[in-house]
Scaffold this motif. Structure first.
Motif, PDB file in Angstrom:
ATOM      1  N   HIS A  90       0.980  -1.120   0.116  1.00  0.00           N
ATOM      2  CA  HIS A  90       0.130  -0.127  -0.123  1.00  0.00           C
ATOM      3  C   HIS A  90       0.944   1.249  -0.179  1.00  0.00           C
ATOM      4  O   HIS A  90       0.781   2.155  -0.667  1.00  0.00           O
ATOM      5  N   ALA A  91       2.105   1.292   0.862  1.00  0.00           N
ATOM      6  CA  ALA A  91       2.750   2.566   0.949  1.00  0.00           C
ATOM      7  C   ALA A  91       3.552   2.784  -0.276  1.00  0.00           C
ATOM      8  O   ALA A  91       3.649   3.685  -0.957  1.00  0.00           O
ATOM      9  N   ALA A  92       3.805   1.618  -1.025  1.00  0.00           N
ATOM     10  CA  ALA A  92       4.802   1.847  -2.331  1.00  0.00           C
ATOM     11  C   ALA A  92       3.936   2.216  -3.354  1.00  0.00           C
ATOM     12  O   ALA A  92       4.440   3.322  -4.162  1.00  0.00           O
ATOM     13  N   HIS A  93       2.632   1.957  -3.433  1.00  0.00           N
ATOM     14  CA  HIS A  93       1.851   2.228  -4.461  1.00  0.00           C
ATOM     15  C   HIS A  93       1.267   3.648  -4.152  1.00  0.00           C
ATOM     16  O   HIS A  93       1.186   4.614  -5.208  1.00  0.00           O
ATOM     17  N   ARG A  94       1.287   4.014  -3.002  1.00  0.00           N
ATOM     18  CA  ARG A  94       0.721   5.503  -2.572  1.00  0.00           C
ATOM     19  C   ARG A  94       1.843   6.323  -3.235  1.00  0.00           C
ATOM     20  O   ARG A  94       1.606   7.288  -3.326  1.00  0.00           O
ATOM     21  N   ILE A  95       3.017   6.198  -2.428  1.00  0.00           N
ATOM     22  CA  ILE A  95       4.339   6.790  -2.634  1.00  0.00           C
ATOM     23  C   ILE A  95       4.471   6.949  -4.284  1.00  0.00           C
ATOM     24  O   ILE A  95       4.485   8.093  -4.806  1.00  0.00           O
ATOM     25  N   PHE A  96       4.218   6.115  -5.104  1.00  0.00           N
ATOM     26  CA  PHE A  96       4.682   6.171  -6.411  1.00  0.00           C
ATOM     27  C   PHE A  96       3.626   6.883  -7.019  1.00  0.00           C
ATOM     28  O   PHE A  96       3.934   7.845  -7.905  1.00  0.00           O
ATOM     29  N   HIS A  97       2.091   6.895  -6.863  1.00  0.00           N
ATOM     30  CA  HIS A  97       1.463   7.654  -7.537  1.00  0.00           C
ATOM     31  C   HIS A  97       1.553   9.091  -6.830  1.00  0.00           C
ATOM     32  O   HIS A  97       0.917   9.946  -7.479  1.00  0.00           O
ATOM     33  N   SER A  98       1.905   9.420  -5.689  1.00  0.00           N
ATOM     34  CA  SER A  98       2.022  10.550  -5.108  1.00  0.00           C
ATOM     35  C   SER A  98       2.913  11.480  -5.878  1.00  0.00           C
ATOM     36  O   SER A  98       2.971  12.877  -6.083  1.00  0.00           O
ATOM     37  N   LEU A  99       3.817  10.793  -6.547  1.00  0.00           N
ATOM     38  CA  LEU A  99       4.936  11.557  -7.213  1.00  0.00           C
ATOM     39  C   LEU A  99       4.236  12.292  -8.430  1.00  0.00           C
ATOM     40  O   LEU A  99       4.549  13.602  -8.486  1.00  0.00           O
ATOM     41  N   HIS A 100       3.314  11.568  -9.098  1.00  0.00           N
ATOM     42  CA  HIS A 100       2.680  12.246 -10.002  1.00  0.00           C
ATOM     43  C   HIS A 100       1.744  13.133  -9.806  1.00  0.00           C
ATOM     44  O   HIS A 100       1.604  14.320 -10.200  1.00  0.00           O
ATOM     45  N   ASP A 101       1.009  13.231  -8.411  1.00  0.00           N
ATOM     46  CA  ASP A 101       0.240  14.311  -7.843  1.00  0.00           C
ATOM     47  C   ASP A 101       1.347  15.591  -7.543  1.00  0.00           C
ATOM     48  O   ASP A 101       1.022  16.618  -7.653  1.00  0.00           O
ATOM     49  N   LEU A 102       2.508  15.251  -7.426  1.00  0.00           N
ATOM     50  CA  LEU A 102       3.422  16.591  -7.129  1.00  0.00           C
ATOM     51  C   LEU A 102       4.087  17.012  -8.359  1.00  0.00           C
ATOM     52  O   LEU A 102       5.050  17.849  -8.388  1.00  0.00           O
ATOM     53  N   GLY A 103       3.932  16.211  -9.223  1.00  0.00           N
ATOM     54  CA  GLY A 103       4.307  16.682 -10.690  1.00  0.00           C
ATOM     55  C   GLY A 103       5.689  16.301 -11.169  1.00  0.00           C
ATOM     56  O   GLY A 103       6.151  16.433 -12.083  1.00  0.00           O
ATOM     57  N   ILE A 104       5.869  15.027 -10.365  1.00  0.00           N
ATOM     58  CA  ILE A 104       7.030  14.444 -10.852  1.00  0.00           C
ATOM     59  C   ILE A 104       6.865  13.283 -11.830  1.00  0.00           C
ATOM     60  O   ILE A 104       5.850  12.538 -11.151  1.00  0.00           O
ATOM     61  N   GLN A 105       7.332  13.275 -12.879  1.00  0.00           N
ATOM     62  CA  GLN A 105       7.112  12.013 -13.798  1.00  0.00           C
ATOM     63  C   GLN A 105       7.959  10.840 -13.382  1.00  0.00           C
ATOM     64  O   GLN A 105       9.223  10.903 -13.790  1.00  0.00           O
ATOM     65  N   ALA A 106       7.200   9.974 -12.810  1.00  0.00           N
ATOM     66  CA  ALA A 106       7.961   8.735 -12.114  1.00  0.00           C
ATOM     67  C   ALA A 106       8.018   7.864 -13.367  1.00  0.00           C
ATOM     68  O   ALA A 106       6.877   7.398 -13.789  1.00  0.00           O
ATOM     69  N   GLY A 107       8.903   7.234 -13.882  1.00  0.00           N
ATOM     70  CA  GLY A 107       8.986   6.230 -15.017  1.00  0.00           C
ATOM     71  C   GLY A 107       8.992   4.744 -14.440  1.00  0.00           C
ATOM     72  O   GLY A 107       8.926   4.436 -13.383  1.00  0.00           O
ATOM     73  N   GLY A 109      11.876   3.213 -13.754  1.00  0.00           N
ATOM     74  CA  GLY A 109      12.711   3.024 -12.866  1.00  0.00           C
ATOM     75  C   GLY A 109      12.216   3.343 -11.277  1.00  0.00           C
ATOM     76  O   GLY A 109      12.687   2.540 -10.558  1.00  0.00           O
ATOM     77  N   ALA A 110      11.380   4.321 -11.098  1.00  0.00           N
ATOM     78  CA  ALA A 110      10.737   4.448  -9.828  1.00  0.00           C
ATOM     79  C   ALA A 110       9.846   3.201  -9.749  1.00  0.00           C
ATOM     80  O   ALA A 110       9.702   2.917  -8.349  1.00  0.00           O
ATOM     81  N   ARG A 111       9.176   2.653 -10.516  1.00  0.00           N
ATOM     82  CA  ARG A 111       8.318   1.647 -10.375  1.00  0.00           C
ATOM     83  C   ARG A 111       9.340   0.408  -9.736  1.00  0.00           C
ATOM     84  O   ARG A 111       8.712  -0.355  -8.668  1.00  0.00           O
ATOM     85  N   VAL A 112      10.333   0.162 -10.226  1.00  0.00           N
ATOM     86  CA  VAL A 112      11.306  -0.839  -9.712  1.00  0.00           C
ATOM     87  C   VAL A 112      11.630  -0.632  -8.295  1.00  0.00           C
ATOM     88  O   VAL A 112      11.667  -1.429  -7.522  1.00  0.00           O
ATOM     89  N   VAL A 113      11.878   0.721  -8.118  1.00  0.00           N
ATOM     90  CA  VAL A 113      12.523   1.035  -6.853  1.00  0.00           C
ATOM     91  C   VAL A 113      11.070   0.719  -5.611  1.00  0.00           C
ATOM     92  O   VAL A 113      11.350   0.059  -4.570  1.00  0.00           O
ATOM     93  N   SER A 117      11.038  -2.408  -3.544  1.00  0.00           N
ATOM     94  CA  SER A 117      11.247  -2.463  -2.332  1.00  0.00           C
ATOM     95  C   SER A 117      10.105  -3.072  -1.647  1.00  0.00           C
ATOM     96  O   SER A 117      10.448  -3.860  -0.354  1.00  0.00           O
ATOM     97  N   ALA A 118       8.944  -2.940  -1.837  1.00  0.00           N
ATOM     98  CA  ALA A 118       7.644  -3.657  -1.360  1.00  0.00           C
ATOM     99  C   ALA A 118       7.927  -5.326  -1.423  1.00  0.00           C
ATOM    100  O   ALA A 118       7.789  -6.092  -0.391  1.00  0.00           O
ATOM    101  N   PHE A 119       8.456  -5.741  -2.733  1.00  0.00           N
ATOM    102  CA  PHE A 119       8.479  -7.008  -2.635  1.00  0.00           C
ATOM    103  C   PHE A 119       9.581  -7.670  -1.931  1.00  0.00           C
ATOM    104  O   PHE A 119       9.405  -8.700  -1.228  1.00  0.00           O
ATOM    105  N   VAL A 120      10.794  -6.863  -1.754  1.00  0.00           N
ATOM    106  CA  VAL A 120      11.857  -7.530  -0.764  1.00  0.00           C
ATOM    107  C   VAL A 120      11.310  -7.507   0.743  1.00  0.00           C
ATOM    108  O   VAL A 120      11.893  -8.278   1.484  1.00  0.00           O
ATOM    109  N   ALA A 121      10.762  -6.352   1.081  1.00  0.00           N
ATOM    110  CA  ALA A 121      10.373  -6.131   2.459  1.00  0.00           C
ATOM    111  C   ALA A 121       9.435  -7.305   2.689  1.00  0.00           C
ATOM    112  O   ALA A 121       9.544  -8.040   3.843  1.00  0.00           O
ATOM    113  N   THR A 122       8.442  -7.735   1.632  1.00  0.00           N
ATOM    114  CA  THR A 122       7.480  -8.928   1.820  1.00  0.00           C
ATOM    115  C   THR A 122       8.325 -10.306   2.087  1.00  0.00           C
ATOM    116  O   THR A 122       8.119 -11.100   3.086  1.00  0.00           O
TER     117      THR A 122
END
Length: 134
Positions: A90-107, A109-113, A117-122
């Motif tokens: 949940h945190a990974a998805h929310r942070i990733f999509h919050s970047l878009h809300d802040l005007g940062i175009q996450a590609g 690479g950000a998805r992988v990060v 990270s969520a996969f490794v933490a799991t």
């Protein structure tokens, strides 16, 4: 009139059309959000108020032997892993999509990060629960 433009539900998609993995991430996000909404307030109450103040629960409710017994029980392991893993997703998805809300175009690479990270933490949480034993 040609009907070739309408997709046939029985015919698989052509190899050039890739399906997006986004529905999987949305499902994990939704499960984590539901758990966060339903369980997190109670976890905060139990660990921050009820147990330290012995309010509605005995003072030793979260003692080491009790928590170890919870983590060694197969059902307890499943519940702990579900809560921890879904919170991470949940945190990974929310942070990733919050970047878009802040005007940062996450590609990608950000998805992988973030999702990586969520996969490794799991995996780490699951391994830690397995190392505790049964």
């Amino acid at each position: 009139m040609s009907h070739s433009a309408t997709p046939n539900p029985r015919r698989p998609a052509p190899a050039t059309e890739r399906r997006s993995p986004e529905p999987i991430f949305w499902a994990l996000f939704g499960a984590g959000g539901m758990l966060a909404a339903l369980i997190a307030p109670m976890l905060a109450f139990i660990t921050g108020i009820a147990v330290p103040l012995a309010f509605l629960l005995p003072a030793d409710a979260m003692s080491y032997p009790n928590m170890l017994a919870l983590a060694q029980n197969p059902i307890g392991k499943a519940i702990l892993l579900a809560v921890v893993a879904f919170f991470f997703w949940h945190a990974a998805h929310r942070i990733f999509h919050s970047l878009h809300d802040l005007g940062i175009q996450a590609g990608n690479g950000a998805r992988v990060v973030f999702y990586g990270s969520a996969f490794v933490a799991t995996l780490v949480a699951g391994a830690a629960l397995l190392l505790i034993g049964f």
